[in-house]
Design a protein around this motif. Structure first.
Motif, short mmCIF file in Angstrom:
data_model
loop_
_atom_site.label_atom_id
_atom_site.label_comp_id
_atom_site.label_asym_id
_atom_site.label_seq_id
_atom_site.Cartn_x
_atom_site.Cartn_y
_atom_site.Cartn_z
N PHE A 129 0.81 -1.21 0.00
CA PHE A 129 0.00 0.00 0.00
C PHE A 129 0.85 1.27 0.00
O PHE A 129 0.31 2.37 -0.05
CB PHE A 129 -0.94 0.00 1.19
N ASP A 130 2.17 1.13 0.06
CA ASP A 130 3.05 2.29 0.01
C ASP A 130 3.52 2.58 -1.42
O ASP A 130 4.45 3.35 -1.62
CB ASP A 130 4.26 2.08 0.93
N PHE A 131 2.87 1.94 -2.41
CA PHE A 131 3.18 2.12 -3.83
C PHE A 131 4.56 1.59 -4.21
O PHE A 131 5.14 2.01 -5.21
CB PHE A 131 3.05 3.60 -4.25
N SER A 132 5.10 0.67 -3.42
CA SER A 132 6.37 0.04 -3.78
C SER A 132 6.17 -0.88 -4.98
O SER A 132 5.05 -1.28 -5.31
CB SER A 132 6.93 -0.74 -2.60
N LEU A 133 7.27 -1.20 -5.66
CA LEU A 133 7.21 -2.00 -6.87
C LEU A 133 6.70 -3.42 -6.58
O LEU A 133 6.96 -3.98 -5.51
CB LEU A 133 8.59 -2.08 -7.52
N TYR A 134 6.01 -3.97 -7.56
CA TYR A 134 5.60 -5.37 -7.47
C TYR A 134 6.73 -6.21 -8.07
O TYR A 134 6.76 -6.49 -9.26
CB TYR A 134 4.29 -5.62 -8.20
N ASN A 135 7.67 -6.58 -7.20
CA ASN A 135 8.83 -7.34 -7.65
C ASN A 135 9.11 -8.46 -6.66
O ASN A 135 8.22 -8.86 -5.90
CB ASN A 135 10.04 -6.42 -7.82
N GLU A 136 10.34 -8.97 -6.66
CA GLU A 136 10.68 -10.10 -5.79
C GLU A 136 10.59 -9.77 -4.30
O GLU A 136 10.55 -10.67 -3.46
CB GLU A 136 12.08 -10.63 -6.13
N LYS A 137 10.50 -8.49 -3.95
CA LYS A 137 10.40 -8.08 -2.55
C LYS A 137 8.97 -7.72 -2.14
O LYS A 137 8.74 -7.33 -0.99
CB LYS A 137 11.31 -6.88 -2.29
N ALA A 138 8.03 -7.87 -3.04
CA ALA A 138 6.64 -7.45 -2.77
C ALA A 138 6.07 -8.21 -1.57
O ALA A 138 6.26 -9.42 -1.42
CB ALA A 138 5.78 -7.67 -3.99
N ARG A 139 5.33 -7.49 -0.72
CA ARG A 139 4.66 -8.12 0.42
C ARG A 139 3.32 -8.69 0.01
O ARG A 139 2.89 -9.72 0.51
CB ARG A 139 4.46 -7.10 1.55
N THR A 140 2.63 -8.00 -0.89
CA THR A 140 1.32 -8.43 -1.37
C THR A 140 1.14 -7.88 -2.77
O THR A 140 2.08 -7.30 -3.34
CB THR A 140 0.22 -7.92 -0.41
N MET A 141 -0.04 -8.06 -3.35
CA MET A 141 -0.32 -7.49 -4.68
C MET A 141 -1.47 -6.51 -4.56
O MET A 141 -2.57 -6.87 -4.14
CB MET A 141 -0.68 -8.61 -5.67
N VAL A 142 -1.23 -5.28 -4.92
CA VAL A 142 -2.22 -4.21 -4.85
C VAL A 142 -2.43 -3.66 -6.26
O VAL A 142 -1.49 -3.20 -6.89
CB VAL A 142 -1.78 -3.08 -3.91
N LEU A 143 -3.67 -3.73 -6.73
CA LEU A 143 -4.00 -3.18 -8.04
C LEU A 143 -4.90 -1.98 -7.85
O LEU A 143 -5.91 -2.04 -7.12
CB LEU A 143 -4.71 -4.22 -8.91
N ILE A 144 -4.56 -0.88 -8.49
CA ILE A 144 -5.37 0.35 -8.42
C ILE A 144 -5.88 0.63 -9.81
O ILE A 144 -5.10 0.90 -10.74
CB ILE A 144 -4.54 1.53 -7.88
N ALA A 145 -7.20 0.52 -9.96
CA ALA A 145 -7.83 0.64 -11.27
C ALA A 145 -8.69 1.89 -11.35
O ALA A 145 -9.29 2.31 -10.36
CB ALA A 145 -8.68 -0.59 -11.56
N ARG A 146 -8.78 2.45 -12.52
CA ARG A 146 -9.61 3.62 -12.80
C ARG A 146 -10.64 3.23 -13.85
O ARG A 146 -10.32 2.58 -14.84
CB ARG A 146 -8.74 4.77 -13.33
N LYS A 147 -11.90 3.61 -13.60
CA LYS A 147 -12.94 3.30 -14.57
C LYS A 147 -12.78 4.16 -15.82
O LYS A 147 -12.50 5.34 -15.70
CB LYS A 147 -14.32 3.51 -13.96
#
Length: 200
Positions: free
Chosen positions: A182-200
């Motif tokens: 949730f801190d906008f960190s990269l989704y890479n090998e160190k990711a804690r979770t997966m966060v997707l932010i979508a816009r309609k």
């Protein structure tokens, strides 16, 4: 709050003056959410409903699905229907935040099981992979001090970041960004979770 459960996020948002609607299939979870809302003197709309069917056209500024509340349907088509319904329920330019365990993280952190103490219970867990990492089967066995046992098994469908981003774009969102927390960190090998932010 799509899949609001006992209302942990819904309550926090309402305390911050947001007008909140929480939706969940499970009545005891909604009852717990209502009790928490009443304790805090909050006005929250709580609906027992199926996200595969619930649509309120262009009613919401934003939607959330937090703590891996997505991916429990039997088919990908059902998951897509949920995403379509959420998109349809958002106002133009509305936001959707989806957080769940990504396939990449499930592979990286896979364990066959563990045990721990929680809430007066001894909890044993067993994990197995479904198909070609299409899902993760979880079995939870709970024992209390009186010798009582509860045994529950469920399967969560796993999506990689690119798979889920593609689905969301197909289901009515104009843009999707992927982060590792949730801190906008990269989704890479160190990711804690997966966060997707979508816009309609």
């Amino acid at each position: 709050d799509a899949g609001c459960g006992p209302g942990r996020i819904s309550i926090e948002l309402a305390m911050r003056k947001a007008k909140v609607t929480g939706i969940d299939l499970i009545r005891p979870f909604l009852n717990a959410a209502m009790e928490s809302a009443q304790d805090e003197h909050l006005d929250i709309e709580l609906i027992q409903g199926d996200l595969r069917k619930f649509v309120r056209p262009e009613a919401f500024d934003a939607a959330i699905s937090i703590y891996t509340s997505f991916g429990y349907c039997s088919t990908v088509d059902e998951d897509m229907q949920i995403l379509k319904n959420i998109a349809a329920s958002l106002k133009p330019n509305g936001w959707f935040i989806l957080e769940m365990t990504g396939k990449e993280i499930a592979v990286r952190d896979f364990t066959e099981g563990e045990w721990f103490e929680r809430g007066g219970f001894t909890v044993l867990t067993e994990y197995t992979v479904e198909g070609a990492w299409e899902g993760l089967k979880s079995r939870w066995i709970l024992y209390d001090g009186a010798g009582r046992k509860a045994d529950h098994t469920y399967v969560q469908r796993l999506y990689s970041a690119t798979e889920l981003k593609s689905l969301m774009l197909t289901c009515g969102f104009s843009s999707v960004e992927v982060y590792g927390d949730f801190d906008f960190s990269l989704y890479n090998e160190k990711a804690r979770t997966m966060v997707l932010i979508a816009r309609k």
